[in-house]
Design an enzyme around this catalytic site. Structure first.
Site, PDB file in Angstrom:
ATOM      1  N   SER A 113      -8.329  -2.829  -2.274  1.00  0.00           N
ATOM      2  CA  SER A 113      -9.057  -1.858  -1.946  1.00  0.00           C
ATOM      3  C   SER A 113     -10.150  -1.538  -2.791  1.00  0.00           C
ATOM      4  CB  SER A 113      -7.984  -0.672  -1.986  1.00  0.00           C
ATOM      5  OG  SER A 113      -7.016  -0.458  -0.778  1.00  0.00           O
ATOM      6  N   ASP A 128      -4.093  -1.618  -6.459  1.00  0.00           N
ATOM      7  CA  ASP A 128      -4.588  -2.144  -5.320  1.00  0.00           C
ATOM      8  C   ASP A 128      -6.062  -2.974  -5.510  1.00  0.00           C
ATOM      9  OD1 ASP A 128      -5.396  -2.803  -2.390  1.00  0.00           O
ATOM     10  OD2 ASP A 128      -4.719  -0.728  -1.831  1.00  0.00           O
ATOM     11  N   GLN A 160      -1.189   2.549  -5.676  1.00  0.00           N
ATOM     12  CA  GLN A 160      -2.829   2.786  -5.641  1.00  0.00           C
ATOM     13  C   GLN A 160      -3.723   2.226  -6.880  1.00  0.00           C
ATOM     14  OE1 GLN A 160      -3.541   6.664  -4.911  1.00  0.00           O
ATOM     15  NE2 GLN A 160      -2.883   6.517  -2.656  1.00  0.00           N
ATOM     16  N   TYR A 202      -2.303  -0.859   7.650  1.00  0.00           N
ATOM     17  CA  TYR A 202      -3.391  -1.902   8.141  1.00  0.00           C
ATOM     18  C   TYR A 202      -3.353  -1.655   9.649  1.00  0.00           C
ATOM     19  CZ  TYR A 202      -3.241  -4.488   3.742  1.00  0.00           C
ATOM     20  OH  TYR A 202      -3.397  -4.838   2.325  1.00  0.00           O
ATOM     21  N   ARG A 222       0.805  -1.198   0.038  1.00  0.00           N
ATOM     22  CA  ARG A 222       0.012  -0.114  -0.057  1.00  0.00           C
ATOM     23  C   ARG A 222       0.884   1.211  -0.306  1.00  0.00           C
ATOM     24  NH1 ARG A 222      -5.492  -1.177   3.499  1.00  0.00           N
ATOM     25  NH2 ARG A 222      -6.425  -2.100   1.729  1.00  0.00           N
TER      26      ARG A 222
END
Length: 370
Positions: free
Chosen positions: A129, A126, A123, A224, A118
């Protein structure tokens, strides 16, 4: 360089790892693309749309013989057996649950998307996500479907219904989307997370943050949460208990990669909730944030409905596939190289994204479960 998109074999899986949109972009990268017949049907992407985008619609055998394979779930045994040694598999490989040995024995290389770090540069890749975002949204819709009252303040000539109280536990991607969705529907929303830095995010969405002192922070690496000490977990349950009993809907989203889900809603809290209340447990696949949750089932205990659905993104398969396919396309842009000799796969271990996500390299297991 042939990129193959096989049909998913997992029961109930409706997503597909490429869309006609991403097929066009893969072709622009210099790859050829073949899609197994019917691969996108459950996500409402027809074979004709793939063909129009420039892909070849092929049999399972031809697709699985490709140089690069894009999947949603880890392939089943018969699919792995049909893959050629040296091929690159890209998708969710569920490395924490084991099963990578079979992929290594087949001589494959595996980019496990759940291992992508992350960081800002990653991004767009990901997938955890992008799919969690969908799960958070759908979780609120599931809650409203099982809760037999209004969420917003409702004023009519026949009387007034008070807004429902919704509590979100865990303010990651799924939790933030759940907060935003419940707020749009007019509920009174509170949220809690063991990471103090999430307080500002909760307030920015118009919800209240539940402030309790656990004596330690739950902030972990990579954004996290980390597992709390046993003492902090006990304190969390004690301090949260009364707030949770007053909720009409609880949505739990707390997951720690590679670990059983932490218990946030013990049975005593469920017993204290009003009849007709609803708990949607997004951690059901990992044991649940409530010990009464049953994975892939909706059950009623102590008058409370517990929703243990584990396939929320698959229930919004068209958009979930579109998001996921773009994640994979962005990742492939890192590994596909084109020159006069053609297009090839280049796994640069100096790149921190590839180094983290490459769970298996040419039959050699690289991932070690922490």
């Amino acid at each position: 360089m042939l990129v193959g998109v096989p049909r998913e074999r997992a029961a109930g899986e409706c997503r597909v790892a490429a869309t006609p949109e991403t097929v066009k972009k893969l072709l622009a990268l210099g790859a050829q693309v073949c899609v197994e017949a019917g691969a996108g049907e459950a996500a409402r992407y027809a074979d004709a749309a793939y063909a129009q985008a420039g892909a070849r619609v092929t049999t399972a055998a031809e697709t699985l013989a490709a140089d690069v394979l894009l999947t949603v779930r880890r392939p089943v045994a018969e699919q792995i057996a049909a893959m050629r040694p040296g091929a690159l598999l890209v998708g969710f490989a569920d490395p924490h649950a084991g099963g990578l040995d079979a992929l290594a024995q087949a001589g494959l290389s595996v980019l496990a998307v759940e291992l992508i770090p992350r960081i800002s540069r990653a991004q767009g890749m990901d997938a955890l996500s992008s799919q969690a975002n969908i799960a958070g949204y759908r979780a609120v819709l599931e809650a409203t479907a099982h809760y037999r009252r209004f969420l917003p303040l409702m004023m009519t000539s026949a009387g007034t219904a008070k807004p429902s109280r919704v509590v979100i536990l865990g303010v990651g991607v799924a939790g933030l989307q759940a907060i935003a969705t419940a707020r749009r529907l007019g509920a009174q929303v509170e949220a809690f997370d063991v990471r103090p830095e999430t307080r500002e995010q909760v307030l920015s969405l118009g919800a209240k943050f539940i402030d309790i002192d656990l004596g330690e922070s739950g902030a972990g690496a990579g954004g996290y949460a980390r597992e709390l000490s046993a003492q902090a977990q006990q304190r969390q349950q004690e301090l949260l208990g009364e707030r949770l009993k007053a909720a009409d809907i609880i949505i739990t989203t707390a997951l720690i990669p590679g670990r059983p889900a932490p218990v946030l809603v013990p049975e005593a809290v469920v017993q204290g909730m009003r009849p007709g209340s609803v708990i949607v447990d997004l951690a059901a696949a990992n044991g649940g944030n409530c010990p009464l949750t049953e994975a892939d089932r909706v059950v009623e205990k102590h008058g409370v409905t517990l929703v243990g659905i584990t396939d929320y993104p698959s229930r919004l398969a068209t958009d979930a596939s579109a998001f996921y396919a773009r994640n994979l396309l962005n990742l492939l842009e890192l590994v596909l190289r084109t020159d006069e000799a053609g297009t090839r796969v280049e796994l640069d271990l100096q790149d921190e994204i590839i180094a983290a996500a490459l769970a298996v390299q040419a039959g050699t297991l690289r991932f070690a479960k922490p």
